[in-house]
Every structure is written in C-alpha cells, then in structure tokens.
Design a protein around this motif. Structure first.
Motif, short mmCIF file in Angstrom:
data_model
loop_
_atom_site.label_atom_id
_atom_site.label_comp_id
_atom_site.label_asym_id
_atom_site.label_seq_id
_atom_site.Cartn_x
_atom_site.Cartn_y
_atom_site.Cartn_z
N LEU A 248 0.79 -1.33 -0.09
CA LEU A 248 0.09 -0.16 0.00
C LEU A 248 0.84 1.38 -0.10
CD1 LEU A 248 -3.04 -0.08 2.29
CD2 LEU A 248 -3.05 -0.22 -0.19
N ASP A 249 2.17 1.21 0.49
CA ASP A 249 2.83 2.33 0.38
C ASP A 249 3.83 2.47 -0.54
OD1 ASP A 249 1.99 4.10 2.56
OD2 ASP A 249 2.26 2.13 3.75
N ASP A 250 3.80 1.33 -1.50
CA ASP A 250 5.08 1.47 -2.69
C ASP A 250 4.96 2.60 -3.36
OD1 ASP A 250 5.32 -1.29 -1.57
OD2 ASP A 250 4.78 -2.34 -3.66
N TRP A 251 3.70 3.31 -3.68
CA TRP A 251 3.82 4.59 -4.45
C TRP A 251 4.73 5.56 -3.98
CZ3 TRP A 251 2.22 9.06 -2.04
CH2 TRP A 251 1.69 9.09 -0.75
N ARG A 252 5.14 5.25 -2.83
CA ARG A 252 6.06 6.51 -2.25
C ARG A 252 7.29 6.55 -2.59
NH1 ARG A 252 3.16 8.58 2.29
NH2 ARG A 252 1.67 7.14 3.32
N ALA B 236 -2.75 1.52 -23.58
CA ALA B 236 -3.97 0.97 -22.84
C ALA B 236 -3.66 -0.32 -22.58
CB ALA B 236 -5.13 1.03 -23.96
N LEU B 237 -2.95 -1.21 -23.37
CA LEU B 237 -2.68 -2.61 -22.81
C LEU B 237 -1.89 -2.72 -21.63
CD1 LEU B 237 -2.21 -4.13 -26.54
CD2 LEU B 237 -4.26 -4.35 -25.14
N ALA B 238 -0.78 -1.96 -21.69
CA ALA B 238 -0.11 -1.79 -20.41
C ALA B 238 -0.72 -1.47 -19.26
CB ALA B 238 1.13 -0.87 -20.56
N LEU B 239 -1.71 -0.44 -19.17
CA LEU B 239 -2.63 -0.10 -18.10
C LEU B 239 -3.49 -1.19 -17.55
CD1 LEU B 239 -3.43 3.58 -19.28
CD2 LEU B 239 -2.33 2.80 -17.07
N ILE B 240 -4.06 -1.98 -18.61
CA ILE B 240 -4.71 -3.25 -18.20
C ILE B 240 -4.07 -4.06 -17.46
CG2 ILE B 240 -6.18 -4.86 -19.20
CD1 ILE B 240 -7.02 -3.11 -21.46
N ASP B 241 -2.83 -4.56 -17.87
CA ASP B 241 -2.13 -5.24 -17.15
C ASP B 241 -1.47 -4.77 -15.92
OD1 ASP B 241 -1.98 -7.17 -18.99
OD2 ASP B 241 0.02 -6.57 -19.93
N ARG B 242 -1.17 -3.58 -15.77
CA ARG B 242 -0.94 -3.24 -14.22
C ARG B 242 -1.96 -2.76 -13.45
NH1 ARG B 242 1.59 -1.97 -10.95
NH2 ARG B 242 2.89 -0.12 -10.99
N LEU B 243 -3.41 -2.44 -14.02
CA LEU B 243 -4.52 -2.05 -12.99
C LEU B 243 -5.31 -3.24 -12.90
CD1 LEU B 243 -4.89 1.55 -14.23
CD2 LEU B 243 -4.38 0.93 -11.84
N ASP B 244 -5.54 -4.10 -13.89
CA ASP B 244 -6.52 -5.23 -13.80
C ASP B 244 -5.77 -6.38 -14.41
OD1 ASP B 244 -9.05 -6.51 -13.74
OD2 ASP B 244 -9.76 -5.87 -15.53
N PHE C 98 -0.48 3.22 -6.50
CA PHE C 98 -1.47 3.13 -5.77
C PHE C 98 -2.75 2.58 -5.98
CE2 PHE C 98 -4.78 5.00 -2.68
CZ PHE C 98 -4.16 4.33 -1.52
N LEU C 99 -3.25 3.16 -7.19
CA LEU C 99 -4.69 2.42 -7.48
C LEU C 99 -4.65 1.02 -7.91
CD1 LEU C 99 -6.47 5.55 -8.80
CD2 LEU C 99 -6.79 4.69 -6.95
N SER C 100 -3.54 0.42 -8.18
CA SER C 100 -3.66 -1.10 -8.69
C SER C 100 -3.58 -1.81 -7.29
CB SER C 100 -1.95 -1.33 -9.04
OG SER C 100 -1.20 -1.34 -8.24
N LYS C 101 -3.26 -1.05 -6.06
CA LYS C 101 -3.45 -1.94 -4.69
C LYS C 101 -4.89 -1.84 -4.07
CE LYS C 101 0.83 -2.79 -5.45
NZ LYS C 101 2.02 -1.88 -5.07
N VAL C 102 -5.80 -0.83 -4.56
CA VAL C 102 -7.14 -0.73 -3.72
C VAL C 102 -8.12 -1.60 -4.42
CG1 VAL C 102 -6.59 1.37 -2.54
CG2 VAL C 102 -7.74 1.63 -4.73
N ARG C 103 -9.10 -1.97 -3.97
CA ARG C 103 -10.11 -2.75 -4.54
C ARG C 103 -11.16 -2.16 -5.25
NH1 ARG C 103 -11.14 -6.84 -6.51
NH2 ARG C 103 -12.86 -7.49 -5.41
N ASN C 104 -11.37 -0.68 -5.23
CA ASN C 104 -12.02 0.21 -5.78
C ASN C 104 -12.35 0.06 -7.19
OD1 ASN C 104 -10.89 1.35 -3.47
ND2 ASN C 104 -12.86 2.76 -3.63
N PRO C 105 -13.57 0.03 -7.99
CA PRO C 105 -13.46 0.17 -9.47
C PRO C 105 -12.85 1.35 -9.71
CG PRO C 105 -15.79 0.38 -8.50
CD PRO C 105 -15.02 0.19 -7.41
N ILE C 106 -11.86 1.45 -10.62
CA ILE C 106 -11.18 2.55 -10.99
C ILE C 106 -11.22 2.94 -12.56
CG2 ILE C 106 -9.31 2.37 -9.18
CD1 ILE C 106 -7.68 0.83 -10.81
N GLY C 107 -11.06 4.13 -12.86
CA GLY C 107 -11.08 4.67 -14.02
C GLY C 107 -9.70 5.16 -14.42
#
Ligand code: PEP
Ligand code: MN
Length: 467
Positions: free
Chosen positions: A26-30, A316-324, A295-304
């Motif tokens: 959860l703190d990797d973003w730092r 777009a493909l890389a974002l899918i791999d990172r976030l979903d 950070f957003l890759s680590k929380v369960r909320n639906p994200i945009g």
C-alpha cells in the motif's frame, strides 16, 4: 445507496479503530515518481491532518463498492449504461442543500431519459462528495507581475489570489473530508428518501419540455410519458422506484489523502479507499511507472483512467496489465477524452487493440476535456456542438469496432450558469459576465445537460442499427 439490505456488514471493523490500514504494497507508491502533489509547508500540521483522517469513519462501505463493481461489469458487457456527472472542482461553499439537490436532480433527470433510450439500467454516479483536487499545467500563476502558487482545488488551497489563500494548507484535507461527508449524507437522503421517485423525476422533465426551444424532443418526451403512465395503469409497484443507487466518484489525485482514508475490509481482508466509490486517474498522472497507477493498483475500488488523444494502443494494454491483471469484470473503466476533431482518428486503434487482447474494460466518453477553447474575454469554455460531436464520434468508433460504448462522463451542474456555449436555447458569451461561476473548467448547465441526455438517447436508440 445499498440496494441489497442483506449485505454482510460491518466492514472495516478492525482497521477503523487502529487508524489507516496496513497492507503489503500500500505504500509502494511513495518510492515512485509523483506529480501534481502539494508542497505543504508545515510538517506538524500535515501529520496532524493525516492522523485525523486515518481515524475518521469511512465515507463509503466495501459492500457498496463491490455492488458498484458488479454494476460496472454489467455496463462493460453492454447490459447497463454509466452516467457520471458533476463539477470540475467542487467547492466547500457549494455544498449547500440547493446546489446539491439541483445537481442530483439533474443527474436523475438525465438518467430517466437515458434509461428509456437505452432500455437498460443506468448506473448513476456523481463527480461529487470528494472532487476537490485539481491537476494544473503550471505550479504558479502570475497576475500583474505577482506570482503565486496555482489554485489546486480547495483540498489544497484557496482560489483568491493572495499569498495566504494560495498557501498549501493541510487542514483543508480534513475540511474536504467533512464537506464530502455532509454532501454524501444529503445525497443518500435524497436518493433513498423518496426524492428520486420516478414519477417526480418524470414531472421535472415535463417542466423542461415547456420551453419551445426543445420542441424537437417532444416525440421522445411523449413516449417516456406514455411509458410511465402505462406502468402506473398496469399497477407497477412504484414504491420500488422511489429509491435509487447513487455512487460517488472523484479523481484520486492527492495520494496522501487517499492513503489516509484507505481501510481494510473486515470481510475480505483487502484494502479499499473509502473516500468514494469510484476513483479515477487523470490524463496527467496515468504514467505506468508513476505513483498514481501504483497506488490505485492496490485498492479494490473500481477505477477509471482518462485516456487523451496521445494514448497509444500499447499504453492502454499496459494499463490493463498493471491495473486489472486478473481481468476482473467491472474493475477497469477507460474514460476517453480525445476531442471532437481527434476521436475518430485516434480512438479506433486503441479500442481495437484492447478488443483483440480479449480484455473487456468499460468504455466511457468524457466529451468535455478534449474540447476546451478560450473565449474572447479569456474565459475557458466549450461549445455544446463540439461536445455532442465527440459523443457521436465515440458511438461511431465503437459501433465500427463491435465494442460497447457504455457510458458518459460530463462536467455539469444543476444551476443556470453560463459557461459552455450553445444548446437549443443558446448561451452566448454575453452571458458570461453574470453567470460564469466555475473555478476551473466550464460545466454544462441544467438545460444543456438535459438536452445532452435527449441527444445521447437518440444516438443510443440507433446503436443497434447498421449504418
Ligand atoms: C478533470 O476531469 O477535471 C480533468 C482534469 O480531466 P483530465 O485528467 O481528463 O484532463
Ligand atoms: Mn475538468
């Protein structure tokens, strides 16, 4: 807001009393590059504000967030449509009963029209109860030879052009939390307490139709009227239609704030940002190796994620791999904002690459941010026709690719402001002097928002037909 009263609460039981959640990663973003963050001057004030937020009650519950994810999954499959609307930047002073109710009312009115046009459920979501942080193109602003920090949204500093007001004040994060709580409380009351009754929403729309400027929508308004009357005559139980789900969304820009409001869901043991149901990453902070994506890759909320005109298919493909990475239905929404002139040229390759990868994000159009122009008096504005042209282009591209155009993201207000130009009862620049109120980007006013809903409905009802 909770449509299933049997949902297994309470969530966040253990973490809540212990302050901010602790969870691996959860703190990797730092340790990642981060942009668009404030420069707080006083470390003690900053720590005090974060401590207060860390022990504050969550604004939303994990069960609601999970329900939203399921509804967005339906939208991604083509079985629902998402409507996201609200201010570019909420203000603390704007959190009044009148302004909140006008905004909710306008979104509900738009949703009734869209529900009819799409013959599908419309997922209603406000850019509300947390939309206080703004990315800016420059750190400073100069007026008459005086240079001060830029306005970054009321969660960071004030709009007045004075050194005191423009100072980055950590206490504002607590004020943003409190104002979000008050706003959300009223939104919940309105949408659960009978204000959202389908019959009253329908009656408000009939008020709109009294203006002869909108006579071209009479036929559709008549059809909606007959549908509501038919349901009434057929004995439909309207008590079920007196309530509606209504979700909140904002740009997750200020990561210290989001992190402090992150809690562990006691049911699943997983982290949720409890600042709002849906969080998005802006066009300026969506870099793959940056702090926001991490950070957003680590929380369960639906994200945009906002996708501007420079987005390449591989981005777009890389974002899918990172976030979903699990390709979880409803997890990821792409909000495209390419501009009316560019969407037909730039969006197809992105949509086709994502389609061919087998991923199924929800595709939403933001027809506002790619169509900002400067008016003669220097104000930022948008032309209603450009906005509608981008919506039209969005539908055309998805129709051609065989993908589903699943939602609309707009900057709008329920008030009679004059910020965007045009519409059938047109706003021109002469109205700016008295009715231009936004602190950042121009919003569609109440009438323009409803007119857009009628026009999008026309596009939606043609969606299934071959050109
Ligand atoms: C916004 O939604 O107000 C915004 C800043 O959008 P974008 O990130 O698309 O520029
Ligand atoms: Mn904006």
């Amino acid at each position: 807001m909770i449509s299933d009263p049997t949902t297994d609460f309470p969530a966040f039981g253990s973490a809540q009393s212990n302050g901010a959640a602790d969870y691996p990663g959860l703190d990797d973003w730092r340790s990642k590059p981060i942009s668009q963050q404030p420069t707080w001057e006083d470390p003690a004030e900053f720590e005090a504000a974060l401590a207060e937020l860390s022990s504050a009650p969550p604004l939303v519950f994990a069960g609601e967030v999970d329900q939203l994810r399921a509804q967005l999954a339906a939208a991604a499959r083509g079985e629902a449509f998402l409507l996201q609307g609200g201010d570019c930047a909420e203000t603390f002073a704007g959190a009044t009963a009148n302004k909140i109710s006008a905004k909710v009312k306008t979104i509900l009115q738009m949703a009734v029209v869209l529900t009819y046009g799409a013959s599908l459920p419309v997922v209603k979501m406000g850019r509300m109860a947390g939309q206080y942080a703004k990315p800016r193109s420059s750190d400073t602003e100069t007026r008459d030879g005086v240079t001060l920090p830029s306005f970054r949204g009321e969660i960071v500093n004030g709009f007045d052009f004075t050194p005191e007001s423009r100072r980055h004040d950590p206490h504002r994060m607590v004020q943003a939390y409190n104002t979000s709580a008050a706003t959300l409380n009223l939104v919940r009351a309105f949408t659960q307490g009978g204000f959202a009754d389908l019959r009253s929403v329908h009656a408000w729309n009939q008020g709109f139709m009294k203006n002869p400027a909108y006579s071209r929508y009479e036929e559709m308004a008549g059809q909606i009227d007959r549908a509501v009357r038919f349901m009434d005559a057929a004995g439909v139980d309207f008590s079920a239609l007196r309530r509606t789900d209504f979700f909140t969304a904002h740009e997750a820009l200020l990561l210290d704030y989001e992190r402090a409001l992150t809690r562990i869901d006691s049911r699943s043991g997983l982290p949720y940002s409890t600042s709002g149901h849906f969080l998005w990453i802006g066009e300026r902070t969506r870099n793959l190796d940056g702090a926001h994506v991490d950070f957003l890759s680590k929380v369960r909320n639906p994200i945009g994620v906002k996708l501007g005109p420079t987005t390449r298919p591989e981005d777009a493909l890389a974002l899918i791999d990172r976030l979903d990475p699990e390709r979880e239905p409803g997890r990821l929404t792409f909000i495209t904002r390419m501009g009316a002139e560019k969407i037909r040229e730039h969006l197809p390759a992105v949509v086709e690459a994502v389609r061919d990868s087998g991923a199924q994000p929800l595709w939403v159009t933001d027809p506002m941010h790619g169509n900002t122009v400067t008016a003669a008096n220097g104000y930022k504005t948008r032309r209603f026709d450009d906005v509608m042209d981008e919506v039209q282009g969005f539908f055309e591209v998805h129709r051609a690719a065989g993908t589903y155009p699943g939602g609309l993201h707009v900057e709008m207000t329920g008030d009679d402001v004059a910020e965007c130009l045009g519409g059938s009862d047109p706003i021109d620049e002469s109205a700016f002097a008295d009715r231009y109120e936004t602190l950042v980007d121009p919003r569609l006013n109440h009438q323009q928002s409803l007119e857009m809903a009628f026009l999008v409905t026309e596009a939606l009802s043609h969606r299934g037909r071959t050109a």
